[in-house]
Enzyme design. Structure first.
Site, PDB file in Angstrom:
ATOM      1  N   ASP A   1       9.376   2.870  -0.833  1.00 59.27           N
ATOM      2  CA  ASP A   1       8.347   3.562  -0.051  1.00 59.27           C
ATOM      3  C   ASP A   1       8.661   3.289   1.421  1.00 59.27           C
ATOM      4  OD1 ASP A   1       4.692   3.503   0.124  1.00 59.27           O
ATOM      5  OD2 ASP A   1       6.235   4.410   1.393  1.00 59.27           O
TER       6      ASP A   1
ATOM      7  N   LYS B   1       4.870   9.991   8.100  1.00 61.31           N
ATOM      8  CA  LYS B   1       4.668   9.526   9.467  1.00 61.31           C
ATOM      9  C   LYS B   1       5.646  10.136  10.477  1.00 61.31           C
ATOM     10  CE  LYS B   1       2.517   5.294   7.754  1.00 61.31           C
ATOM     11  NZ  LYS B   1       1.118   5.301   8.233  1.00 61.31           N
TER      12      LYS B   1
ATOM     13  N   TYR C   1       0.863  -1.183   0.000  1.00 67.29           N
ATOM     14  CA  TYR C   1       0.000   0.000   0.000  1.00 67.29           C
ATOM     15  C   TYR C   1       0.892   1.223   0.000  1.00 67.29           C
ATOM     16  CZ  TYR C   1      -3.418   3.486   1.604  1.00 67.29           C
ATOM     17  OH  TYR C   1      -4.224   4.597   1.725  1.00 67.29           O
TER      18      TYR C   1
HETATM   19  P1  KE4 Z   1      -0.613   8.670   4.232  1.00 61.80           P
HETATM   20  O1  KE4 Z   1      -1.119   9.315   2.957  1.00 61.80           O
HETATM   21  O2  KE4 Z   1      -1.714   7.901   4.946  1.00 61.80           O
HETATM   22  O3  KE4 Z   1       0.124   9.652   5.137  1.00 61.80           O
HETATM   23  O4  KE4 Z   1       0.516   7.597   3.819  1.00 61.80           O
HETATM   24  C1  KE4 Z   1       0.186   6.611   2.885  1.00 61.80           C
HETATM   25  C2  KE4 Z   1       1.145   5.441   3.027  1.00 61.80           C
HETATM   26  C3  KE4 Z   1       2.158   5.314   2.096  1.00 61.80           C
HETATM   27  N1  KE4 Z   1       3.048   4.310   2.178  1.00 61.80           N
HETATM   28  C4  KE4 Z   1       2.976   3.395   3.180  1.00 61.80           C
HETATM   29  C5  KE4 Z   1       3.985   2.287   3.237  1.00 61.80           C
HETATM   30  C6  KE4 Z   1       1.957   3.478   4.157  1.00 61.80           C
HETATM   31  O5  KE4 Z   1       1.891   2.549   5.136  1.00 61.80           O
HETATM   32  C7  KE4 Z   1       1.024   4.523   4.083  1.00 61.80           C
HETATM   33  C8  KE4 Z   1      -0.130   4.672   5.061  1.00 61.80           C
HETATM   34  N2  KE4 Z   1      -0.249   3.660   6.060  1.00 61.80           N
HETATM   35  C9  KE4 Z   1      -1.582   3.408   6.551  1.00 61.80           C
HETATM   36  C10 KE4 Z   1      -1.519   2.285   7.582  1.00 61.80           C
HETATM   37  N3  KE4 Z   1      -1.144   1.050   7.034  1.00 61.80           N
HETATM   38  C11 KE4 Z   1      -2.202   4.651   7.133  1.00 61.80           C
HETATM   39  C12 KE4 Z   1      -3.431   4.418   7.973  1.00 61.80           C
HETATM   40  C13 KE4 Z   1      -4.671   4.884   7.273  1.00 61.80           C
HETATM   41  O6  KE4 Z   1      -4.769   4.715   6.029  1.00 61.80           O
HETATM   42  O7  KE4 Z   1      -5.561   5.397   7.995  1.00 61.80           O
END
Ligand code: KE4
Length: 426
Positions: free
Chosen positions: A237, A265, A142
């Site tokens: 990523d 994060k 993801y």
């Molecule tokens: P954000 O757009 O949510 O800040 O980041 C996206 C993203 C990109 N790459 C990786 C490896 C990630 O894990 C994420 C976002 N992680 C999720 C949890 N697995 C965020 C939680 C959510 O979607 O509410």
């Protein structure tokens, strides 16, 4: 109806699903999500005053624990100078210097406001740099809700059963090639059959959005070699693993250097921040220097920079990684022993402060195996833990995080609650 339940009823009238991010809705584990009114250290306090030991850590950012005084003071100090300037500011320079110093692949970096923006921009930059359109991603990884990457995606998309989101034009999805993780031959054959067509290969070096999956020996090195051979931009990523597993992410741990890195994060210290960076030759294709456009009203926001700088400086000062890893090992060891004692098939992959539970016989090395695990066992375990005061991620397609504010007493109490939770759900 308790306070969380009534808040959720109101929220559902106003916000789709009652949440501002789908995975928070407890749709896969069932039940009603609790609302949090306060977070401090290793603890969340719910709207109904239940105190929980938190293993979600706001999905990764809270590596120092919630509401760390050093981060709070940095935000308060920045606040006294204003909240947003819309011009370059000194904190952006300091943040860029820290990221360039700490992340091996980063020669130049651009700040943005989320991990999604970071990966979306990195993909666009790779396409603009190479003049090619296709990208390779891996099933179950993801990378945020980017159109080109919501194809066989993990995390909330997988949790809700729509890894291929509606609304993504087939013509765009066709430019994304999805391969199984940990299979170098699959990558080699696609690159050989599509010469000069692939702009980038994007990978979570340690996938953590379909549970936690670790690379087989030689896999990441193999990706590096194949991308170099074929002129493909290798994008790590590290939104989740960056600064989580070491001060330079997986690329520092493994010595494997991508061409671009997406971050998020932890670099926001709990405020909205993303970043992408890498080789100067590639980064200089970004506006205003080059033809690849990318922008953001609040990119480099001074409050967010202050929080992120404080978070990164605290990591440099405390170097918590060995302690985090030993707590992770202790929890993983305990979980495996408890499952073995009860004849329950359980895998607990763990690296540093990240671990997950796969209720399945065999070690999980790729997406299909993760999907095949017994998710209803996880869901039952989740609720047994929650009612006893432990908050695990509300999906078996997520990864647990430990913070440096988790104490030895927290770990001991967690193991005790795990033991009781296993007994109740078997
Ligand atoms: P954000 O757009 O949510 O800040 O980041 C996206 C993203 C990109 N790459 C990786 C490896 C990630 O894990 C994420 C976002 N992680 C999720 C949890 N697995 C965020 C939680 C959510 O979607 O509410």
């Amino acid at each position: 109806m308790n306070i969380s339940e009534s808040l959720f009823e109101r929220a559902k009238q106003l916000i789709p699903g009652g949440v501002n991010s789908p995975v928070r809705a407890f749709r896969s584990v069932g039940g009603t999500p609790f609302f949090t009114k306060r977070a401090s250290g290793s603890r969340l306090t719910t709207a109904d005053d239940q105190e929980l030991i938190d293993y979600v850590c706001t999905w990764g950012p809270a590596i120092h624990g919630h509401d760390h005084p050093v981060i709070r003071e940095a935000i308060a100090d920045a606040l006294s100078h204003g909240t947003s300037f819309g011009t370059p500011g000194p904190l952006e320079v300091e943040m860029a210097e820290l990221i360039v110093e700490l992340v091996p692949s980063v020669e130049k970096v651009r700040m943005c406001n989320s991990g999604t923006e970071a990966t979306m921009s990195a993909i666009r930059l790779a396409r603009g740099f190479t003049g090619r359109d296709k990208i390779i991603k891996f099933a179950g990884c993801y990378h945020g809700h980017v159109d080109s990457l919501l194809v066989k995606a993990g995390s909330g998309a997988l949790t809700l059963g729509n890894p291929d989101s509606a609304g993504v034009p087939a013509s765009l999805a066709a430019e994304t090639i999805v391969l199984p993780y940990n299979d170098l031959d699959a990558v080699a054959s696609v690159l050989a059959s599509s010469p000069n067509e692939i702009a980038a290969l994007i990978v979570e070096p340690y996938p953590a959005n379909c549970g936690l999956i670790l690379p087989l020996p030689g896999y990441l090195d193999g990706l590096r070699k194949l991308c170099s051979e074929h002129g493909v931009v290798l994008i790590f990523d590290e939104v989740m693993t960056g600064f989580r597993l070491s001060s330079g992410g997986v690329q520092k741990l493994t010595g494997i250097t991508p061409d671009l890195t997406a971050l998020g994060k932890i670099i926001g210290g709990g405020l909205p921040v993303g970043a992408f960076g890498g080789k100067e030759e590639i980064m200089n294709h970004l506006a205003p220097l080059g033809p690849v456009y990318q922008a953001g009203t609040l990119s480099g926001n001074p409050l967010a920079m202050a929080a992120g700088i404080a978070s990164l400086k605290l990591l440099k000062k405390t170097d918590p990684y060995d302690r985090l890893d030993s707590m992770g090992q202790e929890l993983a060891r305990g979980l495996k022993r408890m499952a073995e004692d009860r004849g329950i098939p359980l895998q607990v992959p763990q690296v540093g402060s990240m671990y997950c539970l796969f209720f399945t016989e065999e070690p999980v090395t790729e997406f299909e195996q993760a999907v095949g695990a017994k998710h209803k066992h996880f869901n039952a375990f989740f609720h047994e833990c929650l009612k006893r005061g432990i908050y695990l991620p509300p999906s078996s397609y997520e990864t647990c995080f430990i913070s440096n504010s988790h104490s030895e007493e927290d770990i001991a109490k967690t193991l005790e609650i795990f033991e009781h939770s296993f007994s109740s759900f078997c």
